[in-house]
Write a protein that holds these residues in place. Structure first.
Motif, PDB file in Angstrom:
ATOM      1  N   VAL A  95      53.176  48.279  32.870  1.00 43.89           N
ATOM      2  CA  VAL A  95      53.265  47.794  31.380  1.00 43.89           C
ATOM      3  C   VAL A  95      51.959  46.822  31.552  1.00 43.89           C
ATOM      4  CG1 VAL A  95      54.264  47.368  29.047  1.00 43.89           C
ATOM      5  CG2 VAL A  95      55.778  48.756  31.079  1.00 43.89           C
ATOM      6  N   THR A  96      51.066  47.005  30.585  1.00 42.75           N
ATOM      7  CA  THR A  96      49.888  46.155  30.414  1.00 42.75           C
ATOM      8  C   THR A  96      49.625  45.607  29.432  1.00 42.75           C
ATOM      9  OG1 THR A  96      47.990  48.090  29.895  1.00 42.75           O
ATOM     10  CG2 THR A  96      48.828  47.105  32.530  1.00 42.75           C
ATOM     11  N   GLN A  97      49.133  44.362  29.106  1.00 40.19           N
ATOM     12  CA  GLN A  97      48.776  43.929  27.888  1.00 40.19           C
ATOM     13  C   GLN A  97      47.005  43.085  27.772  1.00 40.19           C
ATOM     14  OE1 GLN A  97      50.640  42.947  25.375  1.00 40.19           O
ATOM     15  NE2 GLN A  97      48.594  41.799  24.687  1.00 40.19           N
ATOM     16  N   THR A  98      46.792  43.985  26.851  1.00 42.83           N
ATOM     17  CA  THR A  98      45.653  43.483  26.967  1.00 42.83           C
ATOM     18  C   THR A  98      44.953  42.663  25.921  1.00 42.83           C
ATOM     19  OG1 THR A  98      45.608  45.079  25.263  1.00 42.83           O
ATOM     20  CG2 THR A  98      45.087  46.009  27.653  1.00 42.83           C
ATOM     21  N   ILE A  99      43.669  41.892  26.260  1.00 50.48           N
ATOM     22  CA  ILE A  99      43.864  40.670  25.006  1.00 50.48           C
ATOM     23  C   ILE A  99      42.221  40.850  25.461  1.00 50.48           C
ATOM     24  CG2 ILE A  99      42.988  38.038  24.599  1.00 50.48           C
ATOM     25  CD1 ILE A  99      46.238  39.145  24.253  1.00 50.48           C
ATOM     26  N   SER A 100      42.060  40.954  24.056  1.00 46.25           N
ATOM     27  CA  SER A 100      40.463  41.014  23.297  1.00 46.25           C
ATOM     28  C   SER A 100      39.339  39.568  22.941  1.00 46.25           C
ATOM     29  CB  SER A 100      39.704  42.229  22.587  1.00 46.25           C
ATOM     30  OG  SER A 100      40.121  43.194  23.537  1.00 46.25           O
ATOM     31  N   LEU A 101      38.506  39.529  23.613  1.00 48.11           N
ATOM     32  CA  LEU A 101      37.324  38.165  23.429  1.00 48.11           C
ATOM     33  C   LEU A 101      35.879  39.173  22.548  1.00 48.11           C
ATOM     34  CD1 LEU A 101      39.256  36.998  25.434  1.00 48.11           C
ATOM     35  CD2 LEU A 101      37.942  35.337  25.471  1.00 48.11           C
ATOM     36  N   PRO A 102      35.755  38.402  20.911  1.00 47.89           N
ATOM     37  CA  PRO A 102      34.718  38.732  20.513  1.00 47.89           C
ATOM     38  C   PRO A 102      33.664  38.004  21.580  1.00 47.89           C
ATOM     39  CG  PRO A 102      35.224  37.842  19.250  1.00 47.89           C
ATOM     40  CD  PRO A 102      36.429  37.782  20.947  1.00 47.89           C
ATOM     41  N   TYR A 103      32.129  38.334  21.660  1.00 46.64           N
ATOM     42  CA  TYR A 103      31.405  37.641  22.068  1.00 46.64           C
ATOM     43  C   TYR A 103      31.063  36.215  21.860  1.00 46.64           C
ATOM     44  CZ  TYR A 103      26.800  35.200  23.386  1.00 46.64           C
ATOM     45  OH  TYR A 103      25.853  34.706  24.159  1.00 46.64           O
ATOM     46  N   ALA A 104      31.158  36.007  20.004  1.00 41.06           N
ATOM     47  CA  ALA A 104      31.512  34.431  19.216  1.00 41.06           C
ATOM     48  C   ALA A 104      32.171  33.618  20.701  1.00 41.06           C
ATOM     49  CB  ALA A 104      31.778  34.456  18.043  1.00 41.06           C
ATOM     50  N   GLN A 145      27.109  42.066  19.598  1.00 40.64           N
ATOM     51  CA  GLN A 145      27.928  41.988  19.436  1.00 40.64           C
ATOM     52  C   GLN A 145      29.104  42.346  20.299  1.00 40.64           C
ATOM     53  OE1 GLN A 145      29.972  39.659  17.006  1.00 40.64           O
ATOM     54  NE2 GLN A 145      28.076  38.894  17.217  1.00 40.64           N
ATOM     55  N   PRO A 146      29.329  41.826  21.281  1.00 37.52           N
ATOM     56  CA  PRO A 146      30.231  42.867  22.911  1.00 37.52           C
ATOM     57  C   PRO A 146      31.336  41.600  22.553  1.00 37.52           C
ATOM     58  CG  PRO A 146      28.052  40.779  23.279  1.00 37.52           C
ATOM     59  CD  PRO A 146      27.798  41.252  22.261  1.00 37.52           C
ATOM     60  N   SER A 147      32.123  42.552  23.329  1.00 35.78           N
ATOM     61  CA  SER A 147      33.640  42.109  23.348  1.00 35.78           C
ATOM     62  C   SER A 147      33.958  41.978  25.111  1.00 35.78           C
ATOM     63  CB  SER A 147      34.006  42.492  22.381  1.00 35.78           C
ATOM     64  OG  SER A 147      34.337  44.738  22.765  1.00 35.78           O
ATOM     65  N   VAL A 148      34.723  41.377  25.365  1.00 37.89           N
ATOM     66  CA  VAL A 148      35.262  41.218  26.499  1.00 37.89           C
ATOM     67  C   VAL A 148      36.905  41.453  26.388  1.00 37.89           C
ATOM     68  CG1 VAL A 148      35.626  40.459  29.223  1.00 37.89           C
ATOM     69  CG2 VAL A 148      33.506  40.211  27.041  1.00 37.89           C
ATOM     70  N   THR A 149      36.492  42.641  26.972  1.00 38.56           N
ATOM     71  CA  THR A 149      39.108  42.667  26.948  1.00 38.56           C
ATOM     72  C   THR A 149      39.561  43.019  28.442  1.00 38.56           C
ATOM     73  OG1 THR A 149      38.626  44.583  25.717  1.00 38.56           O
ATOM     74  CG2 THR A 149      40.619  44.921  26.594  1.00 38.56           C
ATOM     75  N   PHE A 150      40.599  41.692  29.009  1.00 33.03           N
ATOM     76  CA  PHE A 150      41.221  41.443  29.839  1.00 33.03           C
ATOM     77  C   PHE A 150      42.502  42.579  29.825  1.00 33.03           C
ATOM     78  CE2 PHE A 150      38.623  38.067  29.064  1.00 33.03           C
ATOM     79  CZ  PHE A 150      38.576  37.560  30.306  1.00 33.03           C
ATOM     80  N   THR A 151      42.363  42.997  30.876  1.00 30.25           N
ATOM     81  CA  THR A 151      44.177  44.495  31.286  1.00 30.25           C
ATOM     82  C   THR A 151      44.765  43.119  31.955  1.00 30.25           C
ATOM     83  OG1 THR A 151      42.812  46.160  30.384  1.00 30.25           O
ATOM     84  CG2 THR A 151      44.986  46.362  31.393  1.00 30.25           C
ATOM     85  N   LEU A 152      46.023  43.143  31.435  1.00 30.27           N
ATOM     86  CA  LEU A 152      47.148  42.505  32.680  1.00 30.27           C
ATOM     87  C   LEU A 152      47.938  42.575  32.405  1.00 30.27           C
ATOM     88  CD1 LEU A 152      46.554  38.320  30.203  1.00 30.27           C
ATOM     89  CD2 LEU A 152      45.511  39.164  31.613  1.00 30.27           C
ATOM     90  N   ALA A 153      48.973  42.574  33.642  1.00 29.12           N
ATOM     91  CA  ALA A 153      50.441  42.591  34.569  1.00 29.12           C
ATOM     92  C   ALA A 153      50.748  41.906  35.177  1.00 29.12           C
ATOM     93  CB  ALA A 153      50.464  44.144  34.851  1.00 29.12           C
ATOM     94  N   SER A 154      51.930  42.272  35.423  1.00 34.25           N
ATOM     95  CA  SER A 154      52.678  41.168  36.221  1.00 34.25           C
ATOM     96  C   SER A 154      52.690  41.487  37.500  1.00 34.25           C
ATOM     97  CB  SER A 154      53.926  41.648  35.781  1.00 34.25           C
ATOM     98  OG  SER A 154      54.620  40.881  34.978  1.00 34.25           O
ATOM     99  N   ASP A 155      52.222  42.919  38.061  1.00 31.23           N
ATOM    100  CA  ASP A 155      51.998  43.169  39.398  1.00 31.23           C
ATOM    101  C   ASP A 155      50.398  43.621  39.347  1.00 31.23           C
ATOM    102  OD1 ASP A 155      51.186  43.976  42.061  1.00 31.23           O
ATOM    103  OD2 ASP A 155      52.795  45.289  41.870  1.00 31.23           O
ATOM    104  N   ALA A 156      49.465  42.653  39.475  1.00 34.49           N
ATOM    105  CA  ALA A 156      47.854  43.365  39.499  1.00 34.49           C
ATOM    106  C   ALA A 156      47.693  44.981  40.090  1.00 34.49           C
ATOM    107  CB  ALA A 156      46.816  42.553  40.283  1.00 34.49           C
ATOM    108  N   GLY A 157      48.247  45.077  41.332  1.00 35.81           N
ATOM    109  CA  GLY A 157      48.116  46.002  41.915  1.00 35.81           C
ATOM    110  C   GLY A 157      49.283  47.705  42.022  1.00 35.81           C
TER     111      GLY A 157
END
Length: 548
Positions: free
Chosen positions: A315-324, A298-310
């Motif tokens: 300030v960042t926003q994280t979105i996590s997705l389960p393997y399903a 049951q792995p999960s993948v998390t994206f860390t987002l920001a207006s400026d990637a560099g």
């Protein structure tokens, strides 16, 4: 007498999803669009990148396709596709290339374009507009039809001026409060938790509030662009893994299912999830052994987002997705039988960096086209039966509300009869005092004419322009917007809202048949400026194609 002229601010509108879960690249909750007179129903997917309505054309299924081809591509009631000849409200325009943003990803095709009545939904709360741009599509690049959530105008060489999108027309007709929406795609793996789509606002019951507001990209072909600072995973076949060695800018586009990544990220995903690349379909497959182990881990993948990637301090926003959410199946025409695959694709260059519909199973996207900003928040599934809709007011309506609130604060509540009588008596006494003072001053001046008048009165004008911000409703899409509800019958003083009709760009005339073909992708350099010079205008101009 006060001006009592007012117009009703419409409430945001929730488009109820269908009970169907469709797709040849995953299981997606679709929505019903009815086109023509009499109405012909089709199942479609929302497109955050487009602004047109597409439904299946009868040419989209042939004798070589499975018997249920038309049904799997969205047709209902035994239909083989959109029958324009049986619609009394159909007005033909011609065959044009679809020229959607997904062209850079290799998606192709042409559409039989015209105008017809179109209704969103099939219940008593459906929204309906006449004479809207409709395309019948055949090419299987777009397996299901779509409804465009964009507000850019639609541009044909057969018309001198660009044509307004469905979303813009909804605003202009006073059917939704602004050109905005909130959307999450639904999750079949969570007991078919339904999609949520709100036009003119968003549903606060479907997400965890975000503290990050993203300005739209200066390149209006990729407006919903986010900086991806990192992608990480836990409990994979190799344990914890960093899946994206370098930062990127990705375009969020619900039209497509996949997540398009650079080669180094592709390699990292392949190791972590035991993927096998299919050169024919260009999909990444998961064999039964690896899938069984992943379902256990049951792995999960998390994206860390920001207006400026560099900017590591952003300030960042994280979105996590389960393997399903990533455990999908591809079917015809990719494969004759459903085949397990992992929804990543190899990007040739940064113009293809795209985050597709898979991501929006666990992310809630709120877009304000007027203010040119958007938010991405983690979807929640705890309160599916208790929606809480919040409007996003148009800029004009918000300004009117603020002005009205300021005026009310300055004038205060109405006075009682006793208070008015007291003021009148006081005014009479004050006038008598002033008269006595004037007479006394004149007599004194006659006695003291030799005294000069001062050149300075030491007068200071204190201008109190402090503004009372209207806080009763969410009027702008940003991290500090209050979340509250607006009654459907709330009124205001304002003029009708109109969309923009500017357009730029042109396409060379192509010699294609109606079904379309796969060809080389056009590469468009991406502009990573975060502040657009002006609001998006319209699509690039399209030329009519000859009938084959």
């Amino acid at each position: 007498m006060a001006n009592t002229t007012s117009a009703i601010i419409p409430a945001p509108w929730s488009w109820k999803p269908s009970s169907y879960w469709d797709g040849n690249d995953g299981s997606w909750n679709t929505f019903i669009v009815e086109v023509g007179t009499p109405q012909q129903p089709f199942r479609v997917l929302p497109s955050t990148a487009g602004q047109e309505t597409w439904v299946l054309n009868a040419a989209g299924c042939t004798a070589n396709d499975p018997a249920d081809c038309a049904y799997t591509r969205g047709a209902l009631n035994g239909s083989t596709g959109y029958d324009t000849n049986s619609s009394s409200s159909w007005v033909p325009n011609g065959i044009f290339s679809l020229t959607a943003q997904e062209t850079v990803l290799g998606y192709t095709g042409n559409g039989l374009y015209g105008f017809d009545d179109a209704t969103l939904g099939s219940d008593s709360h459906a929204l309906s507009l006449q004479h809207q741009v409709i395309a019948g599509i055949a090419d299987k690049s777009y397996f299901l039809g779509q409804f465009g959530l964009g507000h850019k105008s639609i541009n044909f060489t057969t018309f001198t001026n660009p044509l307004e999108s469905y979303m813009t027309n909804l605003v202009g007709k006073g059917m939704i409060p602004s050109s905005s929406f909130g959307y999450t795609a639904g999750a079949a793996y969570r007991d078919q938790a339904p999609a949520s789509l709100t036009l003119g606002g968003y549903d606060t019951s479907r997400f965890t509030p975000s503290n990050v507001s993203f300005p739209m990209n200066g390149d209006d072909s990729r407006p919903l662009q986010v900086g991806v600072q990192k992608i990480s995973a836990q409990n994979t076949l190799v344990g914890t893994a960093e899946l994206q060695p370098s930062t990127t800018y990705h375009f969020i586009d619900s039209t497509v299912p996949h997540i398009w990544l650079p080669d180094d990220a592709i390699a990292a995903f392949t190791r972590a999830f035991g993927l096998n690349y299919d050169n024919t379909t260009e999909l990444f497959l998961v064999n039964d052994t690896a899938r069984s182990e992943l379902l256990t881990l049951q792995p999960s993948v998390t994206f860390t987002l920001a207006s400026d990637a560099g900017d590591s301090s952003a300030v960042t926003q994280t979105i996590s997705l389960p393997y399903a959410a990533l455990d999908l199946q591809a079917s015809y025409p990719f494969y004759d039988t459903p085949t397990n695959y992992f929804p990543i694709r190899r990007a040739v260059n940064d113009t293809q960096y795209t985050i597709g519909r898979t991501f929006l199973q666990e992310a809630y996207l709120t877009v304000d086209w007027e203010r040119q900003n958007f938010t991405v928040a983690q979807t929640t599934f705890d309160t599916l039966d208790t929606p809480r809709l919040v409007p996003i007011l148009s800029i004009e309506d918000a300004a009117t509300r603020n002005a009205t609130s300021t005026q009310q604060a300055q004038t205060g509540p109405g006075l009682s009869g006793g208070a008015i009588a007291g003021i009148v008596v006081g005014a009479i006494v004050l006038l008598a005092v002033i008269a006595v003072a004037v007479l006394f001053g004149l007599r004194r001046r006659r006695r003291q004419d030799h005294i000069p008048v001062s050149a300075s009165n030491d007068w200071q004008d204190h201008d109190d322009d402090s503004e009372m911000t209207f806080s009763g409703h969410a009027t702008e899409l940003h991290s500090g917007s209050p979340a509250s509800e607006m009654p459907a019958n709330h009124t205001k003083d304002a003029a009708e809202v109109h969309g923009t009709s500017a357009w730029s760009g042109a396409y060379d005339k192509e010699k294609q048949d109606f079904v379309g073909h796969h060809g080389s992708s056009t590469r468009i350099p991406v502009n990573r400026g975060v502040s657009p010079v002006e609001a998006p205008g319209s699509e690039g101009r399209r030329y009519e194609l000859p009938e084959s």
